[in-house]
Design an enzyme around this catalytic site. Sequence first.
Site, PDB file in Angstrom:
ATOM      1  N   SER A 186      23.740  14.163   9.119  1.00 24.88           N
ATOM      2  CA  SER A 186      22.542  14.486   8.710  1.00 24.88           C
ATOM      3  C   SER A 186      21.300  13.468   8.464  1.00 24.88           C
ATOM      4  O   SER A 186      21.763  12.371   8.271  1.00 24.88           O
ATOM      5  CB  SER A 186      22.280  15.367   7.550  1.00 24.88           C
ATOM      6  N   LYS A 222      26.641  14.640   4.934  1.00 21.59           N
ATOM      7  CA  LYS A 222      27.188  15.458   5.845  1.00 21.59           C
ATOM      8  C   LYS A 222      28.043  15.115   6.962  1.00 21.59           C
ATOM      9  O   LYS A 222      27.686  13.957   7.404  1.00 21.59           O
ATOM     10  CB  LYS A 222      25.813  16.266   6.412  1.00 21.59           C
TER      11      LYS A 222
END
Length: 456
Positions: free
Chosen positions: A286, A292
């Site tokens: 991300s 992420k």
Amino acid sequence: MAKKLWGGRFKKQIDSDFEEFSKSIQYDYKLSRIDVFHSIIHTLALGGSKLLTKAETKKILDALNSIIRDIDTKKFNPDMNSEDIHTDIHNRLEKKIGGLAAKVHTLRSRNDQIVFNEKFYCLDEALNIQSLLKNLIDSCICLMEKYAKQPFIGYTHTQRAQVILFSDYMIAFANMFTRDLKRIKQFYDSVVPYIGAGALAGTSLNKKEYGKAIEVFFDYKQAESEKVKSVENSMDNVSDRDFIMEFLGGISIVQMHLSRLCEDFILYSTQEFDYLDLPEEFCTGSSLMPHKKNPDFLELVRGYTGRIYGNQISLMTTMKGLPMTYNRDMQLDKEPLFSSVEIIKDELKIMAKFIKGVKLKNKVIEKALQDERLYATELAEFMVFKGIAFKNAHDIVGKIIRYSEDNSIAIKDMSDELLKTFHAQLNNKDILKVMHSEHAVSSKKSINRKVPRVNA
Ligand code: ARG
């Protein structure tokens, strides 16, 4: 205005916006090689029928072969001013052999060419898709063999159901892809590219000449060339697009299987499930959240289901209620076909690599396998073998589970005394044996395990 294969009866020039609107060269250039094949057979048939002299036939065939060489050596750049690939090849031929090119289209229609071309394209791509499916099945088997004895959590309604073997889970997908493979092969076997339909009514060239031309063409040794036949019903031939719908149908089912696999893997790699570690090289991060690791490949494959199903529906809708025989509507069959073929090939290629990189998180799985609810069915079955009717056993186990939940006590921790309040034949020793993944797996005797072998 670009040169056309028609025009004699027109006084006015084509409207330039309409001309752009009606072009198909921007996508049907993909059929260039096959379009030349059609010209080769047709030229041979014209030669055999004495509509071309031997010298003319040779000159045209030499020029057509040199176009094939250009295509094979990537020297072929479609002229985007052409109306379509048939016009482009014709113009190219004219550049090479001048006025003689005008004879190649004798008694021939693009309606016959286009369906021939599309069938060849489908045959070629059906072979490619079959080999990609085989690789994917091999990858499923590789992963299955890596975790051959690993018990896993089986679901129905996305609720924990019963213990299964991870290998059985992977064979389930290998089986789906094996059925897909068979379906695509059946499709391949069923397609026959015909030649000689003319615009719709056949041509005055003798079918024997087409037959002889086709035989000479076999020398091109393209795997599919042996399937070509002289036309059996010219009207059906020029108006038939069933084969594309069948191919897109087969591809849609492959896509559905891929999207189910993706959904499972996305779910199983969430922190909530956490059974799988996905290969990093197919995930992305991300731009904002540093932690992420997103399963983008799986999400894109799942997402493409819309496109692939849409392509099939698009063609089915285009064909609905079309009057016999060829109609220009049918030009719009190519983009959905090419789109689905290209997407599915990319997906299959990448998925085969992806699956090989998937790892199981054994500790999390072992913890999940402690969930006693996964063994409720095994406990009921065990009681059945002790002579208790299944419906009663089902009821008793249901009550034990309820008691366990209400009183926050594990079934494995229940004393013999407590267990006997549910049924006289229950005891802790049996519970410990029965409510275990090994027992859950080994007590299943109905499965005649078969691993699909597709490369044999
Ligand atoms: N570009 C056309 C197609 O893809 C080729 C056939 C054209 N035939 C015609 N009668 N205009 O369908």
